[in-house]
Design an enzyme around this catalytic site. Structure first.
Site, PDB file in Angstrom:
ATOM      1  N   SER A 260       0.856  -1.210   0.000  1.00  0.00           N
ATOM      2  CA  SER A 260       0.000   0.000   0.000  1.00  0.00           C
ATOM      3  C   SER A 260       0.875   1.235   0.000  1.00  0.00           C
ATOM      4  O   SER A 260       2.069   1.171   0.304  1.00  0.00           O
ATOM      5  CB  SER A 260      -0.866   0.016   1.263  1.00  0.00           C
ATOM      6  N   ASP A 261       0.273   2.366  -0.339  1.00  0.00           N
ATOM      7  CA  ASP A 261       1.001   3.607  -0.132  1.00  0.00           C
ATOM      8  C   ASP A 261       0.884   3.959   1.353  1.00  0.00           C
ATOM      9  O   ASP A 261       0.163   3.323   2.114  1.00  0.00           O
ATOM     10  CB  ASP A 261       0.443   4.717  -1.049  1.00  0.00           C
ATOM     11  N   TYR A 262       1.585   5.020   1.743  1.00  0.00           N
ATOM     12  CA  TYR A 262       1.770   5.369   3.146  1.00  0.00           C
ATOM     13  C   TYR A 262       0.432   5.581   3.875  1.00  0.00           C
ATOM     14  O   TYR A 262      -0.269   6.548   3.605  1.00  0.00           O
ATOM     15  CB  TYR A 262       2.604   6.649   3.234  1.00  0.00           C
ATOM     16  N   ALA A 263       0.058   4.608   4.713  1.00  0.00           N
ATOM     17  CA  ALA A 263      -1.178   4.678   5.523  1.00  0.00           C
ATOM     18  C   ALA A 263      -2.438   4.647   4.663  1.00  0.00           C
ATOM     19  O   ALA A 263      -3.541   4.941   5.124  1.00  0.00           O
ATOM     20  CB  ALA A 263      -1.187   5.905   6.428  1.00  0.00           C
ATOM     21  N   ALA A 264      -2.303   4.245   3.399  1.00  0.00           N
ATOM     22  CA  ALA A 264      -3.461   4.260   2.487  1.00  0.00           C
ATOM     23  C   ALA A 264      -4.528   3.258   2.922  1.00  0.00           C
ATOM     24  O   ALA A 264      -5.710   3.462   2.644  1.00  0.00           O
ATOM     25  CB  ALA A 264      -3.002   3.954   1.059  1.00  0.00           C
TER      26      ALA A 264
END
Ligand code: GLC
Length: 719
Positions: A260-264
């Site tokens: 995932s992207d950052y905290a997505a």
């Protein structure tokens, strides 16, 4: 390594640990406040030991320390993966990817990626979150700087070239990096050019323009894929079944790791598609997201979802196995450091060869937008005035520059002085480059310097933190009063050239109207100032071609060359008056100031002819195109010969022009060269309304030149 055996020995908590990633500081600063924000994420001293990968660590020593500590505590002795955004260089920085696209040179992109991989791998990086291949059309979006532009084929080729070069043929090679293509998908289509904003695109437009480059990177062997932050047609990418399962897994058979992207994953709550982290974990894991980056959905809820039978342990094992396989491909079980050390990092970084490559690339990515004849300057000039906020600026690496230090970056002033040590160089800032800096108090000194100089270089642009993640603009003019200063400088001394430093196309119509010459440098990296000097004084001949159109005004955004006709296209030529009831604006034309594929040279390239070997072809035949270019000057140079196609009548609207081939050639003074292309039926295909990738019989046009300036247009038929 017998991964299945290893897997069989792991507890469910240990397996889930392989599917989470957190920042290095958590593992290094032993006194990190686990009870504070990290407690909210659900991290404890205990489960921290299971975490399988790390991002954003300092250097090889830190990587080794974290790895050693982890391996001393991990029962299974599974090494961690260390990841970082190595986007356009690591310690030696080359131009931003939007500039790299202007080189139209995959071989050059490969050389740069190999250099970046060597430097980063030596310093402990195992995986780079690159290439970013988001297709872009809206210069208001800050992350256009990370993309290779508005042309799907160019973006695809440059992305695939970077994948192949970063990773090589064997990830065990300590000079290579595993790769992660991003951001899947269509992040560049954010509404209004505002980062993280909604994306609504038809499947046709997605398949025709936005998806090809990700597929090209997968075909090139990319190891990982990162879904994007944005929602796509109402569903956030990381939880978008159509995107993550139907397209990525079922159609494209992607077998790598999805991160995932950052905290997505947690952001599914703020998107409003998950009520809590448990639901977020379920949505993301169900869509094939293997690793959750920096949020607590998986570490807190994946176990419960399995214990409740929502997911099977086999599904967990499949995800964990993908991560273990990547670690095994990197040889981390045998060498958890992947050959990294401070000594090696120092030895391979910022070498003269690396600097030379950075300078060569910066020169190749520069685009000469205008030249009334003032460039190149004579090297015999005695006094040179460098004026503007970028005259002595070392912050010209652009964002996502890892360890690229402004202290090691050559400014324009330093580059010009080094090239012409006997010249007298006067640098005057004259004004600022912030959007709200209207201070004109520096004008007088700048104008005086210009009056007393043999040659003047205006060094203008937008601050490097005006582009990149989260840095979008509603007005893409040159910020502040730079244009006003430039006008007075040109009035004071017409022997003036402009250098532009920017991370996106800028709306420079006013500047363009009076500036005798404009050289687009983008954010050129470590050797930007020395490349600029060599271009200004003719040691290098600019040959870059725009990877993204320059709008006349922000109001034209999004603007791109491969647009459909519409039912009421504004006629290209008008007798001066506005033709009502056509697709145009009251206050501005439709065409960009400078279009995709445009770029001047100090040479004069004349496109003498374009010949087709036949006027029609069947689906299993091909057509040979011969384009003859003459360098009608005494200056050797490089030219990117472009081939455009138009499908005149089809079952769906088709773009008025579409790049289907390009070749960069060198021509000596006076030399003629014939560049050949072969057109085959697959090149004529498009995604129809049934989402089939097909060609259709009928008439096609072929042209050369560049977008919005097509030459030698000829027709042929597909029978
Ligand atoms: C960022 C970016 C992504 C990057 C990741 C890790 O938010 O969107 O491109 O790879 O976080 O730094």
């Amino acid at each position: 390594m017998d991964l299945l055996r290893l897997l069989s020995q792991m507890t469910i908590d240990e397996k889930i640990g392989q599917l989470v990633q957190f920042n290095a500081n958590l593992f290094v600063d032993s006194d990190v406040d686990i009870t504070g924000p990290m407690m909210q994420v659900g991290l404890t001293k205990e489960n921290l030991k299971n975490v399988g990968s790390v991002l954003n660590f300092r250097d090889a020593n830190e990587m080794r320390a974290v790895q050693d500590k982890h391996l001393s505590e991990d029962r299974n002795k599974i090494p961690m993966l260390f990841m970082m955004d190595v986007i356009h260089g690591y310690r030696t920085i080359y131009p931003i990817p939007l500039a790299l696209g202007c080189s139209f040179d995959e071989a050059l992109a490969k050389e740069c990626s190999k250099m970046a991989a060597r430097e980063a791998a030596a310093d402990g990086v195992h995986v780079t979150f690159a290439p970013m291949v988001d297709y872009v059309r809206d210069a208001r979006w800050g992350r256009v700087m990370e993309s290779c532009g508005e042309e799907p084929m160019l973006n695809s080729r440059m992305g695939a070239a970077q994948v192949r070069a970063f990773r090589g043929d064997d990830l065990r090679n300590p000079d290579q990096l595993a790769t992660c293509v991003k951001h899947f998908a269509a992040y560049g289509g954010a509404e209004a050019g505002r980062d993280y904003n909604t994306v609504e695109l038809s499947e046709h437009v997605l398949r025709e323009y936005y998806l090809p480059a990700y597929k090209a990177c997968i075909d090139a062997g990319v190891d990982m894929l990162m879904p994007s932050f944005n929602s796509l047609n109402g569903v956030p990418a990381v939880a978008n079944e159509w995107l993550m399962k139907q397209v990525l897994k079922d159609e494209w058979k992607f077998g790598g790791v999805v991160i995932s992207d950052y905290a997505a994953v947690h952001e599914l709550l703020t998107h409003g598609v998950a009520a809590n982290n448990r639901e977020a974990a379920q949505l993301a894991f169900a869509c094939g997201c293997d690793i959750e980056m920096c949020s607590g959905a998986y570490i807190n809820h994946l176990k419960g979802l399995i214990e409740e039978g929502i997911f099977t342990e086999q599904q967990l094992d499949e995800a964990v196995l993908r991560v273990l396989e990547l670690k095994d491909k990197l040889g981390l079980f045998e060498d958890p450091y992947h050959g990294a050390s401070m000594e090696k990092a120092d030895a391979v970084s910022l070498t003269p060869e690396n600097r030379a490559l950075a300078k060569k690339t910066a020169a190749e990515c520069a685009v000469l937008l205008k030249n009334d004849g003032v460039l190149p300057f004579s090297i015999d000039v005695k006094t040179i005035a460098l004026i503007g906020p970028f005259a002595q600026e070392n912050r010209i690496n652009g964002v996502w520059s890892c360890k690229g230090s402004e202290k090691e970056t050559v400014s324009v002033a330093e580059g010009v002085q080094a090239l012409l040590p006997d010249a007298q160089i006067v640098s005057v800032r004259g004004c600022g480059n912030e959007w709200n800096d209207f201070d004109r108090s520096g004008f007088a000194e700048a104008i005086d310097a210009a009056k007393n100089a043999d040659a003047v270089v205006l060094c203008l642009g937008e601050p490097q933190d005006y582009s990149g993640e989260g840095n979008c603009r509603t007005n893409i003019d040159l910020p502040g009063v730079q244009t006003e200063l430039a006008k007075q400088i040109v009035q004071a001394n017409p022997n003036t050239a402009v250098l532009l430093f920017n991370g996106r196309p800028l709306a420079i119509s006013e500047l363009d109207a009076f500036a005798p010459a404009i050289l687009e440098m983008w954010f050129p990296g470590t050797e930007g100032g020395s490349a600029a000097a060599e271009l200004l004084f003719g040691m290098c001949n600019p040959g870059g071609k725009l990877s993204m159109s320059f709008p006349r005004t922000t109001g034209q955004c999004p603007i791109y060359y491969n647009h459909p006709s519409t039912g009421r296209p504004k006629p290209a030529k008008l007798d001066g008056k506005r033709l009502h009831y056509t697709s145009n604006y009251i206050d501005c034309g439709n065409l960009p100031l400078y279009s995709f594929g445009y770029g001047l040279s100090y040479s004069n390239f004349v496109y003498e002819s374009m010949l087709l070997d036949k006027a029609s072809m069947t689906k299993d035949e091909s057509i040979q195109i011969s384009i003859t270019v003459h360098n009608d000057s005494d200056v050797p140079g490089q030219e990117t010969v472009q081939l455009y196609m138009r499908d005149l009548v089809a079952s769906m609207v088709r773009p008025v022009q579409q790049l289907i081939g390009y070749e960069k050639v060198h021509l000596d003074a006076g030399e003629c060269k014939t560049v050949k292309f072969t057109v085959t039926e697959p090149m004529l295909r498009f995604w129809n309304h049934k989402n089939q990738f097909v060609s259709e019989r009928g008439e096609f046009e072929l042209s050369t030149g560049y977008a919005d300036h097509l030459l030698h247009t000829k027709r042929f038929a597909l029978d």
